[in-house]
Write a protein that holds these residues in place. Sequence first.
Motif, PDB file in Angstrom:
ATOM      1  N   LEU A 242       0.828  -1.208   0.000  1.00 14.46           N
ATOM      2  CA  LEU A 242       0.000   0.000   0.000  1.00 14.46           C
ATOM      3  C   LEU A 242       0.863   1.259   0.000  1.00 14.46           C
ATOM      4  CD1 LEU A 242      -2.858  -0.984   2.460  1.00 14.46           C
ATOM      5  CD2 LEU A 242      -3.181  -0.163   0.131  1.00 14.46           C
ATOM      6  N   GLN A 245       2.273   1.762  -3.429  1.00 15.07           N
ATOM      7  CA  GLN A 245       1.245   2.240  -4.343  1.00 15.07           C
ATOM      8  C   GLN A 245       0.951   3.719  -4.117  1.00 15.07           C
ATOM      9  OE1 GLN A 245      -1.524  -1.221  -3.419  1.00 15.07           O
ATOM     10  NE2 GLN A 245      -2.209  -0.681  -5.457  1.00 15.07           N
ATOM     11  N   LEU A 246       0.866   4.109  -2.858  1.00 12.71           N
ATOM     12  CA  LEU A 246       0.486   5.486  -2.540  1.00 12.71           C
ATOM     13  C   LEU A 246       1.571   6.486  -2.901  1.00 12.71           C
ATOM     14  CD1 LEU A 246      -1.317   4.806   0.836  1.00 12.71           C
ATOM     15  CD2 LEU A 246      -2.380   5.721  -1.228  1.00 12.71           C
ATOM     16  N   SER A 251      -1.705   7.374  -7.892  1.00  9.84           N
ATOM     17  CA  SER A 251      -2.212   6.283  -7.052  1.00  9.84           C
ATOM     18  C   SER A 251      -3.698   6.402  -6.767  1.00  9.84           C
ATOM     19  CB  SER A 251      -1.427   6.229  -5.738  1.00  9.84           C
ATOM     20  OG  SER A 251      -1.554   7.446  -5.031  1.00  9.84           O
ATOM     21  N   ILE A 252      -4.202   7.610  -6.565  1.00  7.83           N
ATOM     22  CA  ILE A 252      -5.623   7.737  -6.233  1.00  7.83           C
ATOM     23  C   ILE A 252      -6.409   8.514  -7.278  1.00  7.83           C
ATOM     24  CG2 ILE A 252      -5.323   7.467  -3.745  1.00  7.83           C
ATOM     25  CD1 ILE A 252      -5.381  10.427  -3.410  1.00  7.83           C
ATOM     26  N   ASN A 257      -5.889   2.184 -10.554  1.00  4.59           N
ATOM     27  CA  ASN A 257      -4.986   2.164  -9.403  1.00  4.59           C
ATOM     28  C   ASN A 257      -5.763   2.249  -8.092  1.00  4.59           C
ATOM     29  OD1 ASN A 257      -2.938   2.084 -11.239  1.00  4.59           O
ATOM     30  ND2 ASN A 257      -2.229   4.171 -10.902  1.00  4.59           N
ATOM     31  N   PHE A 258      -6.799   3.063  -8.110  1.00  5.51           N
ATOM     32  CA  PHE A 258      -7.614   3.219  -6.900  1.00  5.51           C
ATOM     33  C   PHE A 258      -8.321   1.901  -6.559  1.00  5.51           C
ATOM     34  CE2 PHE A 258     -11.333   4.441  -4.409  1.00  5.51           C
ATOM     35  CZ  PHE A 258     -10.771   5.324  -3.495  1.00  5.51           C
ATOM     36  N   GLN A 260      -7.203  -1.050  -7.172  1.00  7.78           N
ATOM     37  CA  GLN A 260      -6.200  -1.944  -6.603  1.00  7.78           C
ATOM     38  C   GLN A 260      -5.928  -1.582  -5.141  1.00  7.78           C
ATOM     39  OE1 GLN A 260      -4.764  -4.752  -8.008  1.00  7.78           O
ATOM     40  NE2 GLN A 260      -4.123  -4.984  -5.880  1.00  7.78           N
ATOM     41  N   LEU A 261      -5.912  -0.276  -4.842  1.00  5.98           N
ATOM     42  CA  LEU A 261      -5.772   0.161  -3.452  1.00  5.98           C
ATOM     43  C   LEU A 261      -6.911  -0.393  -2.606  1.00  5.98           C
ATOM     44  CD1 LEU A 261      -4.784   3.952  -3.530  1.00  5.98           C
ATOM     45  CD2 LEU A 261      -3.471   2.101  -2.539  1.00  5.98           C
ATOM     46  N   GLU A 262      -8.107  -0.276  -3.140  1.00  2.69           N
ATOM     47  CA  GLU A 262      -9.280  -0.762  -2.410  1.00  2.69           C
ATOM     48  C   GLU A 262      -9.158  -2.258  -2.132  1.00  2.69           C
ATOM     49  OE1 GLU A 262     -13.921   0.187  -2.918  1.00  2.69           O
ATOM     50  OE2 GLU A 262     -13.115  -1.042  -4.553  1.00  2.69           O
ATOM     51  N   ASN A 264      -6.403  -4.030  -1.878  1.00  5.01           N
ATOM     52  CA  ASN A 264      -5.362  -4.242  -0.875  1.00  5.01           C
ATOM     53  C   ASN A 264      -5.865  -3.945   0.538  1.00  5.01           C
ATOM     54  OD1 ASN A 264      -3.176  -5.310  -2.209  1.00  5.01           O
ATOM     55  ND2 ASN A 264      -2.341  -3.344  -2.801  1.00  5.01           N
ATOM     56  N   PHE A 390      -1.630   7.888   3.181  1.00  2.00           N
ATOM     57  CA  PHE A 390      -2.833   8.325   2.473  1.00  2.00           C
ATOM     58  C   PHE A 390      -2.930   9.858   2.491  1.00  2.00           C
ATOM     59  CE2 PHE A 390      -4.520   3.981   2.719  1.00  2.00           C
ATOM     60  CZ  PHE A 390      -5.237   3.911   1.540  1.00  2.00           C
TER      61      PHE A 390
END
Length: 789
Positions: A242, A245-246, A251-252, A257-258, A260-262, A264, A390
Motif C-alpha cells: 500500500l 502504491q500510494l 495512485s488515487i 490504481n484506486f 487496486q488500493l481498495e 489491498n 494516504f
Amino acid sequence: MKLDRLKLSIEEVPFKKSLSFVPLINKLKEHKTLNGSLDIQGEAILKLVEEKPELAKVDFNIKDIEKYKDEIHVLMSYFFTPVQYREEIGVVATPFDDQNFYFTPKYLELYGNENLTVEMVEQKEQDKCFKTFSMLFYAYSMILKRFYNFELGLGYLFMYKVTDKLNDLVKYYKLEFDKSCIDISYTGKLPQVSEEDLHKMINDPMNMDFWLETLPLDKFKFSGFLPFRYVDVSQIEVISSLKSQLLEKSSIINRNNFNQLEQNVRSLLELPNLKLGIIALGMNQGNVENPSDFWHGFLDADRFRCEDYRGTMYEEAGMQGMPVLVNDLSKKENPNHVEKALLDEGIRNIAIVPLYNDDELVGVMELGSNKAYDITFSKLRIIKDIIPVFSIAIQRTSEELQNRIEAIIKEECTAIHPSVEWRFSQAASNLLLKKERNETSQMEEIVFPNVFPLYGAIDVRHSSVIRNQTIQDDLMEQLDLVRNVVAKVNEIKAMPIYDQLIYKIDYFKDGIQKGLSSGDEMNVLNFIRHEVEPLFPHFEENGDEVTQTIANYKSNINPELNLVYKRRKDFEDSLGIINDCVTSYLEQEEEKAQSMFPHYFEKYRTDGVEHNIYIGESIANNLSFDRIYLKNLRLWQLIVSAELARKTDHLKKSLPIPMDTTGLILVHSQPLAIRFRQDEKKFDVDGAYNIRYEIVKKRIDKAKIKGTDERLTQPGMLAIIFSQEKEMAEYQRYLEYLIAAGYFEDQIEYHTLEDLQGVYGLRAIRVKVKNGKEEKDVLKLAEELKIEN
C-alpha cells in the motif's frame, strides 16, 4: 531481492543428503543426560524408538514413511504440539529437498483447496533457480556456523502469496525452518577458507557460483530433516504494498490504481465487502471545503457538494481529528440527508477517518460495508500506520490537480500574481477607455520601478549525475534481458546470426559501462526495437524456455514507453516528491508572508525549486513602503530556507533514491525595475545595469570557494552570496540570532568566491542547518529580533 543479478549455473544441490531421525533422537538423549529427565513428550519419543529401532537408522528410507506414519506423528509432536498441529500450516521435509513427508491438516487444506491460488512472490520463471539458490544459502549458513564459527545472518528467503479466487483477498506467508535436527559431516580434509574469502563471499551474495568455487560442497553430507512453518505476514506485506502504491503520483487519481488500493485494503482488513472512498476535504474558518475538486467518495460529487456535509459525521471527524465509526446506519434515528444517501448506496457500516498533513486537514477516508459491525476500531488500528501515507497521497493529488488547473489558466490566459492584479486591471481599464474613444492603442507597458529583489534556491545535489546513472542502469538491465533471450535461442539452436546479435549487445554494454554519451540511449533502443524485438515471434518457435525468457523480458518493460523504466522512474518520483515538499511549504509560508507587506513572488522548478521575490512601494498599491519590510522578508527567507533543508533531509530516507539538497540565497541591496514581457507572459528585470543581477543568478549555483575546487553549495548547509560589506553585516546579525533560536549550528563560515564569467568580487557566508523539529511562527521572529532601520 534482485534476482536478475543472481548467478547460478547448476540446477541441483551438489551435496549429499539423507532422511534421518537420529539427530532428534541424539538431541533428546543428550538433553536427558544433562538434565536427568525429559518431559512426557520426549520420554514417549525415546520409548517409541526403543520399541521401533528401525526409526534410528542413519539413512531412513523415504518409501517407509507410510508404513511408520503413526510413529512419525509421535516423533513430529516434538515440533508440533497438538494445538500447533491443528492451528498451524506446517510441513516436514527431507534435508534441502522437495520430498515432504509430514503435513499439518491446515497445510493440506491450503494446497488442496481449489479456490486458493498459492504462488511464490518471486518471478515464476526463476522459481527453480531461486529455490536452488535458497537451499544453497541455507546450507552454507549451517556449514559456516558449524565448521568455521562464522554466523551468516539470514532473513526469510521464501515468501508465498495465497489468493482466494472467490473474493480476491490475498494473504502472504513467509517460510521459517528449524535446523536443529540436521547433522553435517564432511569426507576427507576440510577446505581452508580464510577470513578474506568469507568476506568476499558475503560481499557478493548473489554470485553463488563463486561461493561454490570458494567452498565446494560435494564432500558435505546433510542428514536429518527440516520442519517448516508458514508464518502469516499479510499485514506487513500488504501495508508495504500500500505504501509503495500510494507513492505513485497517480495512485488515487487513476481509477484502476484506486481499485487496486481498495482491494489491498480489503485484504489487509480481511473484509471482502469493504468499500474505500477518499475525498479532498478541508476546514476553512470552521467550514467544510473541497480545495481541489478531488473526489472518489461513496456519494456522487455532482449530487453532493461540500455544504451538504456540514453538520454530518464527516465534519465531526474533521473537527475532532478522530475517526467516527457508525456500526449500523440503518438503526440510526432521524438519519440526515447524507446518511440516507449512504443507505441508498448499500452502506450500513461506515468509518470516516480524517487525513492530516502538517496538522492540516487535507481530506477524509471512507471505509464502508454492506454488513453491520464489519468495521471495528480494532480494524482501524490495523491501518493506523498507513493513514499518514494516504494523507501525503491526497495532498500530492490535490496539488497536482491544482497545478493542472494553473497550467490550463496559463495556457488560456495570463496567470497573474495577486499582488500585482491591481496594476493589470488598471492597465486593462485604461486600454478600454482608449478604445471607447476610438484611439488606436495597445496595452501599456507594466513596469514596477525601485523594487528590491530576493532570490533563493533549493537544488538537488548531483541531479544530472544521478539522472545519467539511472538511464545507464535501465539500459544495462534492458540489454541484459534481451541478451538472455538471444542467448537462450542460441543455446537451443545455434546460428552465427545469434552470435552476431550477442556481440552487438555486449558492444553496447561495454560502451554504456564506460559512460553514457549523447545518442547512446537512442542507438541502444533503436537496435533493440528494430533488430531484436521483431525476431521474437520467430524465437518463440524454439520452445517454452524461449517463450518464458521473452515473457520475462516483456514483464520488465514499461508498456507505455516500451523500455525498462525503473531507476529513472525512481529518480523522477524522488525528484517530484522533493519538489512537491519544497513547493508546498514555500507556497504555504509565502501566503503568510504576504501579510507583512504585499510583494511579487514567483517560483519555478528545475532539478529543485528556485524563487524570486520583488518588494517595493510601486508593487503595493497605495501602501507606504519602509525598508523594515525588506529586512523582515530577508529574515523570513533565511528561516524558510533552513526549514526546507530540514524537511528535505527528513524526507531523504523515504525516497526511492535518496538525494541531498543544497540551499542558496543571493543578496542584492540595490533597487531595480521589473517589466512584464507580453511575449513570454512573465516579469524580467528592466535595464542594462539590472541585467547583471540576472547573470549573477544564473552562474552562482556552480560557484567555488577561491583557491579550492570545493563548491560553495553543500548538502545540509545554506550559502548566502553578496558583494557588499554592509550586506554581510546585516546577514551576520540575522544568523547570530537564528543560531540562538536553534536554526543553525554555531559556526559561521566566511568565503571569497572564484571569479565567474563576467562576475567578480563575490563573497559568501555559509552556515550548517541544525536538525530540529520545532517550527516557530516565521512572521513573529522578526519582532523578537527587533530589527532597526
